[in-house]
Enzyme design. Structure first.
Site, mmCIF file in Angstrom:
data_model
loop_
_atom_site.group_PDB
_atom_site.id
_atom_site.type_symbol
_atom_site.label_atom_id
_atom_site.label_comp_id
_atom_site.label_asym_id
_atom_site.label_seq_id
_atom_site.Cartn_x
_atom_site.Cartn_y
_atom_site.Cartn_z
ATOM 1 N N GLU A 215 0.889 -1.177 0.000
ATOM 2 C CA GLU A 215 0.000 0.000 0.000
ATOM 3 C C GLU A 215 0.919 1.217 0.000
ATOM 4 O O GLU A 215 1.463 1.588 1.047
ATOM 5 C CB GLU A 215 -0.879 0.005 1.261
ATOM 6 C CG GLU A 215 -1.758 -1.213 1.398
ATOM 7 C CD GLU A 215 -3.147 -1.009 0.829
ATOM 8 O OE1 GLU A 215 -3.555 0.137 0.607
ATOM 9 O OE2 GLU A 215 -3.819 -2.014 0.588
ATOM 10 N N CYS A 249 -1.873 9.526 2.347
ATOM 11 C CA CYS A 249 -1.529 8.902 1.054
ATOM 12 C C CYS A 249 -2.488 9.317 -0.051
ATOM 13 O O CYS A 249 -2.102 9.338 -1.220
ATOM 14 C CB CYS A 249 -1.507 7.385 1.192
ATOM 15 S SG CYS A 249 -3.070 6.705 1.754
HETATM 16 P P1 NAD Z 1 7.741 5.397 7.735
HETATM 17 O O1 NAD Z 1 8.991 6.193 7.584
HETATM 18 O O2 NAD Z 1 7.021 5.374 9.021
HETATM 19 O O3 NAD Z 1 8.105 3.906 7.271
HETATM 20 C C1 NAD Z 1 7.149 2.884 7.138
HETATM 21 C C2 NAD Z 1 7.678 1.606 7.764
HETATM 22 O O4 NAD Z 1 8.831 1.150 7.052
HETATM 23 C C3 NAD Z 1 8.101 1.797 9.212
HETATM 24 O O5 NAD Z 1 7.510 0.794 9.994
HETATM 25 C C4 NAD Z 1 9.611 1.723 9.156
HETATM 26 O O6 NAD Z 1 10.175 1.170 10.329
HETATM 27 C C5 NAD Z 1 9.857 0.815 7.978
HETATM 28 N N1 NAD Z 1 11.156 1.080 7.340
HETATM 29 C C6 NAD Z 1 11.715 2.278 7.086
HETATM 30 N N2 NAD Z 1 12.915 2.141 6.468
HETATM 31 C C7 NAD Z 1 13.106 0.809 6.329
HETATM 32 C C8 NAD Z 1 14.157 0.013 5.779
HETATM 33 N N3 NAD Z 1 15.253 0.560 5.241
HETATM 34 N N4 NAD Z 1 14.023 -1.337 5.815
HETATM 35 C C9 NAD Z 1 12.927 -1.901 6.355
HETATM 36 N N5 NAD Z 1 11.908 -1.196 6.908
HETATM 37 C C10 NAD Z 1 11.999 0.127 6.896
HETATM 38 O O7 NAD Z 1 6.663 5.870 6.716
HETATM 39 P P2 NAD Z 1 6.789 6.333 5.205
HETATM 40 O O8 NAD Z 1 7.223 5.177 4.386
HETATM 41 O O9 NAD Z 1 7.492 7.620 5.051
HETATM 42 O O10 NAD Z 1 5.208 6.567 4.988
HETATM 43 C C11 NAD Z 1 4.700 7.479 4.131
HETATM 44 C C12 NAD Z 1 4.391 6.804 2.799
HETATM 45 O O11 NAD Z 1 3.388 5.817 2.973
HETATM 46 C C13 NAD Z 1 3.862 7.771 1.778
HETATM 47 O O12 NAD Z 1 4.428 7.466 0.536
HETATM 48 C C14 NAD Z 1 2.365 7.462 1.767
HETATM 49 O O13 NAD Z 1 1.736 7.799 0.562
HETATM 50 C C15 NAD Z 1 2.368 5.981 2.018
HETATM 51 N N6 NAD Z 1 1.096 5.538 2.580
HETATM 52 C C16 NAD Z 1 0.286 4.743 1.820
HETATM 53 C C17 NAD Z 1 -0.964 4.343 2.310
HETATM 54 C C18 NAD Z 1 -1.892 3.497 1.494
HETATM 55 O O14 NAD Z 1 -2.887 3.028 2.028
HETATM 56 N N7 NAD Z 1 -1.629 3.277 0.229
HETATM 57 C C19 NAD Z 1 -1.352 4.759 3.580
HETATM 58 C C20 NAD Z 1 -0.493 5.571 4.308
HETATM 59 C C21 NAD Z 1 0.734 5.950 3.807
#
Ligand code: NAD
Length: 500
Positions: A215, A249
């Site tokens: 997602e 998102c």
């Molecule tokens: P975040 O930085 O909280 O990371 C998400 C998860 O990935 C965390 O649990 C983190 O520990 C893990 N993570 C981070 N780096 C990692 C690595 N190198 N290796 C393994 N795991 C790792 O959140 P984010 O990714 O910045 O979230 C925002 C993004 O999520 C945006 O792109 C947003 O559009 C997307 N999003 C999508 C939905 C959907 O339903 N499609 C919903 C919410 C957010």
């Protein structure tokens, strides 16, 4: 927030595997009880959740309650009410060649699953995949985001208190802990977050051939029809851009507006901005803060680098992680603001000549999670939906499609794949096991013909009894036009014979 010791992580996975093997999650009544507990875990701790959202995201209580708390409890209640229906074994559709086997589809849990979630809706985005996994009879590890540490700690404590320890565990931590989790084999991985980490998660899953749901996000465009109600469009767009300070998102990322109404649209946005924040957004209680200093810095740099005109906003306070709602007119399509997902309260507006140019602009980029259109014309709406690709499509409304009952939510292309919400989520975490049961006596009357030694008469009989082939091409062509032609000739001949 206390990170889970790395050496505990394999043990946690083993405990959950044992929990799955115990068989208790196969009992639907047990799953319902866990879902009920999950509902109470959220409902009975409302203030703690609202405070946690405030602590992590500076989020107003209003948004915490309306956008996240209520949406979460409502989603759990729906799954709780529906799980028996979803879990029921289904008969396959009737077919003469297979009905004797009583073909059925059993909905079986996949096993022990891993759920990785981001910071922006720390409760809703944890609970929606988790409740789908529980409803389908799995055991699960939940890995919340380290960027929302108060929410992660609360999830850890409350899940430990409300749910069966053999069924759900929370692993707290950051990259190191997630990396450790990803080294292990899981029966499904659900990841919500950004595409960069999605590639890491996908590569880890591929090692074990683990099925995965992604997602992700993307740049969600809004297309304006010059004939639409511009004031409503401007009000809804600014509202959706400012909710959770743009960290959603499905937030509108940028607006494509026809040149002829661009000036009027900008004036509307200015007026509504003043209505929303009469004393300025910095003093307002109605605006969330950015989750971290790094993300605040990232947004500041997008504003600093823009070649567009800043119509309002552009203010940053690093200490309080404040970014003011910022309207950028006519940025360059190649600049960072237009290349990466903004995920903050900055709204670029770009002029276009017409809907065709808007569609061309969108199709030259990755598939967004949602495309928004403001138009009352069904032709205009159809032109956009028929000529683009995106996870979802919404006309005259923003964000609400996420809560529309019965709709899937998921991406396509770079905005992700797989579906998590409601019944779609239940299906994602289920294995649809095809089952048959054939009667022995059929060998006596019919099925003995399949056995060796093969004979020509048995081949002919079985081929005739079981094959459902396309008609031969010549016959089909003949039959398509021949019937009316032959009918007409016969009718004319009969009429001729009567008359003459
Ligand atoms: P975040 O930085 O909280 O990371 C998400 C998860 O990935 C965390 O649990 C983190 O520990 C893990 N993570 C981070 N780096 C990692 C690595 N190198 N290796 C393994 N795991 C790792 O959140 P984010 O990714 O910045 O979230 C925002 C993004 O999520 C945006 O792109 C947003 O559009 C997307 N999003 C999508 C939905 C959907 O339903 N499609 C919903 C919410 C957010």
């Amino acid at each position: 927030m206390q990170y889970t010791p790395l050496e505990d992580i394999p043990r946690i996975r083993e405990a959950l595997r044992d929990g799955f093997r115990s068989g208790k999650t196969k009992i639907v009544a047990f799953r319902k009880e866990q879902l009920r507990q999950l509902g109470y875990m959220v409902q009975e701790n409302k203030q703690a959740w609202l405070d946690a959202f405030k602590a992590d995201l500076g989020r107003p209580y209003f948004e915490g309650e309306i956008h996240e708390f209520i949406a979460t409890v409502t989603a759990i209640k729906d799954t709780y009410k529906s799980v028996e229906k979803w879990a029921k074994t289904e008969n396959a559709p009737f077919d003469i060649s297979s009905f004797s086997m009583h073909p059925k589809i059993r909905k079986e849990p996949k096993g022990t699953v891993l759920i990785i979630v981001p910071f922006n809706y720390p409760l809703f985005l944890s609970i929606t995949p988790l409740m789908a996994a529980i409803a389908a009879g799995n055991t699960a590890v939940l890995k919340p985001s380290e960027h929302a540490p108060t929410c992660a700690a609360l999830l850890h404590d409350l899940i430990g208190k409300y749910l069966d320890h053999d069924v759900v565990r929370v692993v707290q931590g950051g990259v190191e802990e997630t990396t450790k989790l990803l080294e292990l084999q899981w029966d499904h991985i659900s990841y919500t977050g950004n595409p960069r980490v999605a590639r890491i998660v996908s590569a880890a899953a591929a090692k074990h051939l683990t099925p995965i749901t992604l997602e992700l996000g993307g740049k969600n465009p809004v297309i304006i029809d010059p004939r639409c109600d511009l004031e409503t469009a401007a009000r809804r767009i600014l509202w959706a851009k400012c909710a959770n300070a743009g960290q959603i998102c499905v937030a509108p990322d940028y607006v494509l507006v026809p040149r002829e109404v661009q000036g009027k649209f900008i004036q509307m946005l200015k007026k509504i901005h003043e209505e929303f924040f009469p004393d300025g957004p910095a003093k307002s209680d109605s605006l969330s803060r950015i989750v971290s200093a790094a993300h605040t810095q990232r947004l500041a740099s997008l504003i600093q680098q823009t070649k567009g005109e800043i119509v309002f906003g552009g203010d940053i306070d690093m200490e309080s992680r404040y970014v003011s709602p910022t309207l950028v007119l006519n940025p360059s399509p190649g600049e960072p603001l237009m290349k990466e997902e903004i995920f903050g309260p900055i709204l670029p507006v770009l002029p276009v000549n017409d809907v065709d140019e808007a569609i061309e602009f969108i199709n030259a980029r990755d598939h967004p999670l949602v495309i928004y259109v403001f138009s009352d014309s069904s032709d205009f709406q159809a032109t956009v939906v028929d000529n683009t690709q995106s996870g979802a499509f919404a006309c005259n409304e923003l964000l609400f499609h996420v809560a529309a009952y019965g709709l899937p939510l998921g991406g396509t292309g770079l905005s992700g794949h797989g579906l998590i919400r409601g019944k779609f989520g239940f299906d994602t975490f289920s294995h649809f096991r095809g089952c048959v049961n054939q009667a022995g006596w059929l060998d006596k009357v019919l099925l003995w013909r399949r056995y060796a030694p093969y004979t020509e008469s048995n081949r002919r009989f079985l081929a005739r009894a079981t094959a459902d082939l396309f008609p031969e091409r010549e016959r089909r062509e003949w039959s398509l036009w021949s019937l009316p032609v032959v009918g007409t000739i016969v009718t004319l001949a009969a009429a001729g014979a009567l008359l003459f």
